[in-house]
Motif scaffolding. Structure first.
Motif, PDB file in Angstrom:
ATOM      1  N   LYS A  48       0.827  -1.214   0.000  1.00 25.22           N
ATOM      2  CA  LYS A  48       0.000   0.000   0.000  1.00 25.22           C
ATOM      3  C   LYS A  48       0.862   1.265   0.000  1.00 25.22           C
ATOM      4  O   LYS A  48       0.445   2.311  -0.515  1.00 25.22           O
ATOM      5  CB  LYS A  48      -0.940  -0.014   1.212  1.00 25.22           C
ATOM      6  CG  LYS A  48      -1.902  -1.210   1.243  1.00 25.22           C
ATOM      7  CD  LYS A  48      -2.889  -1.164   0.100  1.00 25.22           C
ATOM      8  CE  LYS A  48      -3.794  -2.391   0.058  1.00 25.22           C
ATOM      9  NZ  LYS A  48      -4.705  -2.516   1.183  1.00 25.22           N
ATOM     10  N   ALA A  52       0.750   5.003  -2.699  1.00 19.83           N
ATOM     11  CA  ALA A  52       0.904   6.429  -2.405  1.00 19.83           C
ATOM     12  C   ALA A  52       2.127   7.003  -3.111  1.00 19.83           C
ATOM     13  O   ALA A  52       2.081   8.112  -3.672  1.00 19.83           O
ATOM     14  CB  ALA A  52       1.023   6.636  -0.896  1.00 19.83           C
ATOM     15  N   GLU A  66      -4.255  17.895  -1.555  1.00 21.62           N
ATOM     16  CA  GLU A  66      -5.613  17.363  -1.396  1.00 21.62           C
ATOM     17  C   GLU A  66      -6.005  16.495  -2.602  1.00 21.62           C
ATOM     18  O   GLU A  66      -6.593  15.418  -2.446  1.00 21.62           O
ATOM     19  CB  GLU A  66      -6.606  18.515  -1.237  1.00 21.62           C
ATOM     20  CG  GLU A  66      -8.038  18.058  -1.003  1.00 21.62           C
ATOM     21  CD  GLU A  66      -8.989  19.236  -0.855  1.00 21.62           C
ATOM     22  OE1 GLU A  66     -10.209  18.988  -0.830  1.00 21.62           O
ATOM     23  OE2 GLU A  66      -8.517  20.395  -0.783  1.00 21.62           O
ATOM     24  N   GLN A  69      -4.005  13.206  -2.474  1.00 16.35           N
ATOM     25  CA  GLN A  69      -4.522  12.312  -1.446  1.00 16.35           C
ATOM     26  C   GLN A  69      -5.847  11.688  -1.853  1.00 16.35           C
ATOM     27  O   GLN A  69      -6.117  10.518  -1.563  1.00 16.35           O
ATOM     28  CB  GLN A  69      -4.686  13.080  -0.127  1.00 16.35           C
ATOM     29  CG  GLN A  69      -4.974  12.183   1.073  1.00 16.35           C
ATOM     30  CD  GLN A  69      -3.897  11.152   1.310  1.00 16.35           C
ATOM     31  OE1 GLN A  69      -2.718  11.487   1.324  1.00 16.35           O
ATOM     32  NE2 GLN A  69      -4.286   9.892   1.483  1.00 16.35           N
ATOM     33  N   ARG A  70      -6.695  12.475  -2.561  1.00 15.14           N
ATOM     34  CA  ARG A  70      -7.968  11.927  -3.033  1.00 15.14           C
ATOM     35  C   ARG A  70      -7.730  10.796  -4.020  1.00 15.14           C
ATOM     36  O   ARG A  70      -8.409   9.765  -3.978  1.00 15.14           O
ATOM     37  CB  ARG A  70      -8.790  13.028  -3.695  1.00 15.14           C
ATOM     38  CG  ARG A  70     -10.231  12.575  -4.006  1.00 15.14           C
ATOM     39  CD  ARG A  70     -11.021  13.620  -4.780  1.00 15.14           C
ATOM     40  NE  ARG A  70     -10.957  14.927  -4.129  1.00 15.14           N
ATOM     41  CZ  ARG A  70     -10.440  16.025  -4.685  1.00 15.14           C
ATOM     42  NH1 ARG A  70      -9.906  15.949  -5.906  1.00 15.14           N
ATOM     43  NH2 ARG A  70     -10.427  17.165  -4.056  1.00 15.14           N
ATOM     44  N   ARG A  71      -6.743  10.964  -4.896  1.00 15.11           N
ATOM     45  CA  ARG A  71      -6.402   9.918  -5.859  1.00 15.11           C
ATOM     46  C   ARG A  71      -5.890   8.662  -5.136  1.00 15.11           C
ATOM     47  O   ARG A  71      -6.246   7.538  -5.498  1.00 15.11           O
ATOM     48  CB  ARG A  71      -5.336  10.440  -6.838  1.00 15.11           C
ATOM     49  CG  ARG A  71      -4.839   9.414  -7.844  1.00 15.11           C
ATOM     50  CD  ARG A  71      -5.912   9.080  -8.855  1.00 15.11           C
ATOM     51  NE  ARG A  71      -5.445   8.087  -9.795  1.00 15.11           N
ATOM     52  CZ  ARG A  71      -4.800   8.386 -10.934  1.00 15.11           C
ATOM     53  NH1 ARG A  71      -4.572   9.645 -11.261  1.00 15.11           N
ATOM     54  NH2 ARG A  71      -4.416   7.416 -11.744  1.00 15.11           N
ATOM     55  N   ILE A  72      -5.085   8.871  -4.104  1.00 14.84           N
ATOM     56  CA  ILE A  72      -4.558   7.736  -3.331  1.00 14.84           C
ATOM     57  C   ILE A  72      -5.703   6.996  -2.646  1.00 14.84           C
ATOM     58  O   ILE A  72      -5.774   5.762  -2.686  1.00 14.84           O
ATOM     59  CB  ILE A  72      -3.528   8.225  -2.290  1.00 14.84           C
ATOM     60  CG1 ILE A  72      -2.280   8.790  -2.988  1.00 14.84           C
ATOM     61  CG2 ILE A  72      -3.135   7.085  -1.341  1.00 14.84           C
ATOM     62  CD1 ILE A  72      -1.313   9.474  -2.047  1.00 14.84           C
ATOM     63  N   ASP A  73      -6.630   7.726  -2.031  1.00 17.31           N
ATOM     64  CA  ASP A  73      -7.753   7.106  -1.314  1.00 17.31           C
ATOM     65  C   ASP A  73      -8.639   6.311  -2.267  1.00 17.31           C
ATOM     66  O   ASP A  73      -9.097   5.205  -1.930  1.00 17.31           O
ATOM     67  CB  ASP A  73      -8.581   8.175  -0.607  1.00 17.31           C
ATOM     68  CG  ASP A  73      -7.814   8.841   0.546  1.00 17.31           C
ATOM     69  OD1 ASP A  73      -6.835   8.235   1.008  1.00 17.31           O
ATOM     70  OD2 ASP A  73      -8.198   9.958   0.945  1.00 17.31           O
ATOM     71  N   GLU A  74      -8.889   6.849  -3.458  1.00 15.56           N
ATOM     72  CA  GLU A  74      -9.731   6.152  -4.438  1.00 15.56           C
ATOM     73  C   GLU A  74      -9.087   4.840  -4.881  1.00 15.56           C
ATOM     74  O   GLU A  74      -9.755   3.810  -5.031  1.00 15.56           O
ATOM     75  CB  GLU A  74      -9.977   7.051  -5.659  1.00 15.56           C
ATOM     76  CG  GLU A  74     -10.900   8.223  -5.369  1.00 15.56           C
ATOM     77  CD  GLU A  74     -11.001   9.173  -6.554  1.00 15.56           C
ATOM     78  OE1 GLU A  74     -10.273   8.937  -7.563  1.00 15.56           O
ATOM     79  OE2 GLU A  74     -11.766  10.150  -6.482  1.00 15.56           O
ATOM     80  N   THR A  75      -7.783   4.874  -5.087  1.00 14.53           N
ATOM     81  CA  THR A  75      -7.067   3.661  -5.495  1.00 14.53           C
ATOM     82  C   THR A  75      -7.062   2.628  -4.378  1.00 14.53           C
ATOM     83  O   THR A  75      -7.245   1.430  -4.624  1.00 14.53           O
ATOM     84  CB  THR A  75      -5.619   4.004  -5.897  1.00 14.53           C
ATOM     85  OG1 THR A  75      -5.624   5.010  -6.905  1.00 14.53           O
ATOM     86  CG2 THR A  75      -4.906   2.767  -6.439  1.00 14.53           C
ATOM     87  N   MET A  76      -6.867   3.092  -3.141  1.00 16.45           N
ATOM     88  CA  MET A  76      -6.812   2.187  -1.989  1.00 16.45           C
ATOM     89  C   MET A  76      -8.120   1.413  -1.830  1.00 16.45           C
ATOM     90  O   MET A  76      -8.121   0.236  -1.469  1.00 16.45           O
ATOM     91  CB  MET A  76      -6.528   2.971  -0.708  1.00 16.45           C
ATOM     92  CG  MET A  76      -5.130   3.540  -0.610  1.00 16.45           C
ATOM     93  SD  MET A  76      -3.899   2.283  -0.191  1.00 16.45           S
ATOM     94  CE  MET A  76      -2.512   3.329   0.261  1.00 16.45           C
ATOM     95  N   LYS A  77      -9.259   2.069  -2.076  1.00 13.40           N
ATOM     96  CA  LYS A  77     -10.569   1.458  -1.849  1.00 13.40           C
ATOM     97  C   LYS A  77     -10.762   0.184  -2.668  1.00 13.40           C
ATOM     98  O   LYS A  77     -11.350  -0.783  -2.216  1.00 13.40           O
ATOM     99  CB  LYS A  77     -11.682   2.456  -2.189  1.00 13.40           C
ATOM    100  CG  LYS A  77     -11.886   3.534  -1.154  1.00 13.40           C
ATOM    101  CD  LYS A  77     -13.010   4.477  -1.578  1.00 13.40           C
ATOM    102  CE  LYS A  77     -13.185   5.612  -0.587  1.00 13.40           C
ATOM    103  NZ  LYS A  77     -14.252   6.555  -1.033  1.00 13.40           N
TER     104      LYS A  77
END
Length: 907
Positions: A48, A52, A66, A69-77
């Motif tokens: 993971k 990032a 921001e 980080q939004r791109r990272i969160d979307e990929t993580m999901k």
């Protein structure tokens, strides 16, 4: 015998010889599945942190924290689910490998594949762990000069050393250092020019892998996200290349890049040479061609030093898509067969008894004709390997993501116990074509024709029914393959291969035999038995309404019961394959005293139903051989904590006095599970999967299972000790797999509707689809109401029932079509009833022969295969009735009991 007949016999001999050659030696050519022979298991985890890191590297200039980080969160999901689907496609694109792939809530991914050879493990490990990040970066104009200077200084990155090849120095792998740094960790190595980073360019020189330093742009100009298709071809001197085609966005971007940096380009006007554009895969430069001119077509070529196998593998991996992040290999070991010896022995008995019963039945019933049918059935089995190869090759044309199971290799699908049962069932259904021909022969002989003329006329009369029934099923199978994944694709391959073999033997081979053994001058009638009188006239049409009400009640009641059971607890209806469940591990001292069948019985007695036990053998190596293994496989042997980055695995083993449980495979040091055993001792784990709700009590479940194993008298002396904590694992059926299955089934139904409409009429198609829906609903309802669970094996059974039912309906509709052309005076309901009676003997014979094979499975098998047999028996009985009492009345209702006009050219 004329020359044409001689050629037909010669072709048969060649095909049989080729098919037999595909299975010799059986030990090497017939690949057994996880349930029969076991295989290799990989425990993996996505890095993971790399997600990032990659997101930040690829972020556009000016992107805010921001936005990044939004791109990272979307990929993580979606990262874990995406990784599971990509692994499934890489390992099993044709559906013929039948792996087991699950993920846990902790983010770990478990992959089991059939086969446990060194080569198989290595290939699978490389394929699974390949990230397939494709990038295009500009090469520094000072790259060559700096690279030479760096090698001349004697410096080499960790994991590499300098070696002379053909008079020049290159980097080669230093096998004394098991791990090499990530590409991003070397970006600043060798003092790169401003705006550029260090990478390695892979070469193959005289068959040896080598590398040289290259300095490329810090940010990629283009990535594989816009790749449309990858292919392979050879250049003018016979070297393998991988071709790349981009989508419209990628084509425009690639044209812009090549226009700017080609010789005399808009960003390269002062140079007499074009710039180099590095094509990078997973942080390694595969090639760096010079841009001599603009390339507006959006096509590129990777012209690295590839073997044919490497080029095909790279093409396939690129077509499937990139992993969201690198995968860490946590552990690897061998797994034993999921079925115990008792289940395998029972299946073997079922195969022998079932096949013998079908042969005996057709021979007793049809006598001389039955002997010929028996020969055809034996040939069906013999020809299945070559038919499977042909089918895989043909269907592989529709699979742009064919990987391990695809390509041009002559490799048979993995043979599992459901696969064996499916083949046995295919043989039972293959009798149908012979029955159709023989029943038509009976009719022609009753009209006064000679035996030879009756047989030949029987082939002519039965051809359309055989052709339409089988072609409908083949079309369905092709669509299921194109739009399905995993099990659905594997089912399609087996289904079409079986149809191919049975049609060839029934329509060609048996006819050849009759021409050679039945004289045209023969007058003595061919003798055969008959279940029913020739002038049978049961008024089925008078019971259409009553049976319609009955089947509606059966569906409502049984489906209602099944739904109620599922609402109360989904694990009552769906197995771990669908719902996920708890995974518990036990170390076992004496596995010989704990057969899987006894373990299942002990768990059932304790109220733990539908448990799935499996032995796993941890691979223990003598420490003195660890270094040699690492050198041979370029891999890390995971030992206890090794602090020195360049220490050999042998040194670690000597220091710790312990041996690794993992087989010659790179394992991430920080996350690897430390499972140590005394040197030279074999360690066996028992893994048990149990369907549970997500909110189950870990300790209660572990205590209940432990008590069941320890207190069972039949397991005394086995020695069970819990290993680790219980873990919840997810379903084998991912979201993408469910979606593709739904699309495949929907489109195959539409295709069936169109084909039957073209060959018959739309009302006939509506009747066939109505019967198909009833087949599925009744089978699902009754099977679920009886308390059985639905797993992936039952999915195969339902697909088989659908194919069987459609074929049954087509045979009846073919006879109705034929009679309508001859008789326009009889009312449509009466004519339909007449056709039901005319085909009833064939219906009974085909159903009986198929049920004999299923009955053998019911008598001799246990576990999942027993459930498969129960589901099949329900479907076979039910589909026989729906052809008569659903397809026919629905068709009649569509035409309001008036005969449709079939005076056209539909044949």
């Amino acid at each position: 015998m004329n020359s044409k007949s001689m050629w037909l016999w010669l072709v048969l001999v060649i095909i049989v010889a080729f098919s037999v050659a595909l299975t010799i030696p059986p030990k090497d050519k017939i690949r057994l599945g996880l349930d029969l022979k076991g295989g290799s298991s990989f425990t993996l985890e996505l890095d993971k942190d790399a997600i990032a890191k990659t997101a930040r590297e690829r972020a556009l200039d000016g992107a805010t924290e921001e936005e990044i980080q939004r791109r990272i969160d979307e990929t993580m999901k979606t990262a874990d689910d995406t990784a599971v689907e990509i692994i499934r496609k890489r390992v099993d694109s044709l559906g013929t490998e039948e792996p087991v792939i699950t993920k846990s809530k902790k983010g770990r991914i478990y992959v089991q594949i059939p086969g446990a050879s060194e080569e198989k493990r290595r290939e699978a490990g490389e394929l699974i762990r390949s990230v397939a990040f494709l990038e295009f970066r500009l090469v520094s104009t000072r790259s060559h000069e700096r690279g030479l200077s760096l090698i001349a200084s004697g410096k080499a990155p960790t994991g590499y050393k300098i070696a002379p090849i053909n008079g020049e120095n290159y980097y080669v792998r230093d096998l004394s250092v098991p791990e090499t740094p990530e590409a991003s960790d070397l970006y600043n190595y060798g003092d790169p020019p401003p705006g550029y980073v260090f990478m390695l360019e892979k070469l193959r020189i005289d068959g040896r892998e080598a590398f040289r330093p290259i300095f490329v742009g810090r940010r990629p100009l283009l990535t594989g996200d816009t790749l449309s298709r990858a292919g392979t071809q050879m250049d003018t001197i016979g070297r393998q290349m991988v071709t790349l085609s981009f989508n419209s966005e990628g084509s425009a971007k690639f044209a812009e890049i090549t226009t700017k940096y080609c010789k005399g380009g808009t960003a390269n006007r002062d140079s007499r040479e074009g710039r180099q554009l590095a094509i990078i895969l997973d942080g390694v430069v595969e090639s760096a061609p010079v841009l001599n001119e603009p390339i507006p077509s959006g096509n590129a070529v990777i012209s690295g030093s590839f073997t044919l196998a490497e080029a095909n593998s790279l093409r396939n991996v690129l077509n499937i898509g990139a992993m969201p992040a690198p995968l860490k290999l946590i552990s690897q070991h061998n797994v034993d067969p999921t079925l115990g010896k008792d289940a395998v022995d029972g299946a073997a008995k079922a195969i022998v008894v079932g096949f013998a019963a079908v042969l005996l039945f057709v021979i007793v019933y049809y006598r001389h004709l039955g002997v010929v049918a028996g020969i055809a059935l034996l040939l069906d089995l013999i020809l299945l390997p070559v038919c499977a190869i042909i089918t895989s090759g043909f269907l592989g044309l529709f699979a742009g993501d064919a990987t391990v199971s695809g390509g041009v290799q002559l490799k048979l699908p993995v043979l599992t116990l459901p696969g064996i049962a499916g083949i046995l069932l295919t043989i039972g259904m293959a009798v149908d074509a012979n029955v159709l021909i023989y029943e038509r022969t009976r009719e022609e002989q009753a009209r006064g024709r000679s035996p030879f003329q009756s047989i030949m006329a029987g082939y002519d009369r039965a051809f359309l029914a055989i052709f339409d029934g089988n072609l409908t099923t083949v079309i369905t199978g092709v669509i299921l393959f194109i739009y399905g994944t995993g099990l659905i694709r594997g089912f399609s391959v087996t289904l079409i291969a079986g149809i191919m073999a049975s049609m060839y033997t029934a329509l060609v081979v048996t006819k050849m035999i009759f021409k050679a053994t039945v004289k045209e001058s023969r007058t003595e009638p061919i003798k055969m038995m008959s279940f029913l009188p020739e002038e049978l006239n049961i008024p089925f049409h008078k019971y259409f309404k009553k049976f319609g009400i009955f089947i509606a009640v059966v569906i409502a009641v049984t489906v209602g019961i099944t739904i109620a059971r599922g609402v109360k607890n989904p694990s009552n209806v769906f197995a771990v394959d669908f719902t996920g469940g708890a995974k518990l591990s036990f170390e076992v001292d004496n596995p010989d005293k704990a057969p899987l069948g006894d373990i299942r019985n002990a768990l059932n007695a304790a109220g733990i139903r539908d448990a799935d036990p499996q032995y796993q053998t941890l691979i223990v190596k003598d420490s003195s051989t660890d270094q040699n293994s690492a050198n041979k496989e370029n891999a890390t042997v995971d030992e206890k904590a090794t602090t020195n980055e360049t220490a050999s695995a042998n040194e670690a083993a000597t220091t710790n006095g312990t041996a690794s449980v993992n087989e010659s495979t790179s394992v991430d040091e920080k996350t690897a599970e430390e499972v140590t055993v005394p040197k030279g001792k074999k360690k066996t784990l028992l893994e048990i999967k149990v369907p549970v709700g997500e909110n189950y009590d870990d300790k209660e479940m572990a205590n209940k299972i432990t008590a069941a194993l320890v207190n069972a008298p039949e397991l005394e002396g086995a020695g069970f000790r819990p290993e680790g904590e219980p873990e919840f694992i997810g379903s084998q059926i991912g979201a993408e797999m469910r979606k593709s299955a739904l699309i495949a089934i929907t489109l195959s139904t539409i295709a069936m509707l169109i084909y039957i409409t073209l060959r018959f009429e739309f009302g006939f198609a509506i009747g066939a689809i109505a019967a198909l829906v009833c087949d599925v609903l009744v089978t699902v309802g009754v099977f679920g109401a009886l308390g059985f669970q639905f797993d992936l094996t039952i999915v195969a059974a339902l697909l088989t029932i659908v194919g069987y039912g459609v074929n049954d309906t087509i045979v009846l509709f073919d006879r109705i079509r034929e009679e309508l052309r001859k008789d326009q005076k009889t009312s449509f309901p009466e004519l339909t009833n007449k056709c039901i009676n005319l085909t009833l003997n064939r219906t009974i014979l085909t159903s009986t022969s198929t049920m004999l094979t299923v009955l053998a499975l019911l008598i001799f098998t246990t576990g999942n295969i027993y459930g498969f047999a129960v589901c099949m028996m329900i479907g076979l009985v039910e589909s026989t009735f729906t052809t008569i009492f659903v397809a026919s009345p629905v068709m009649l209702a569509w035409y309001r009991n008036k005969s449709p006009d079939l005076s056209g050219n539909k044949q």
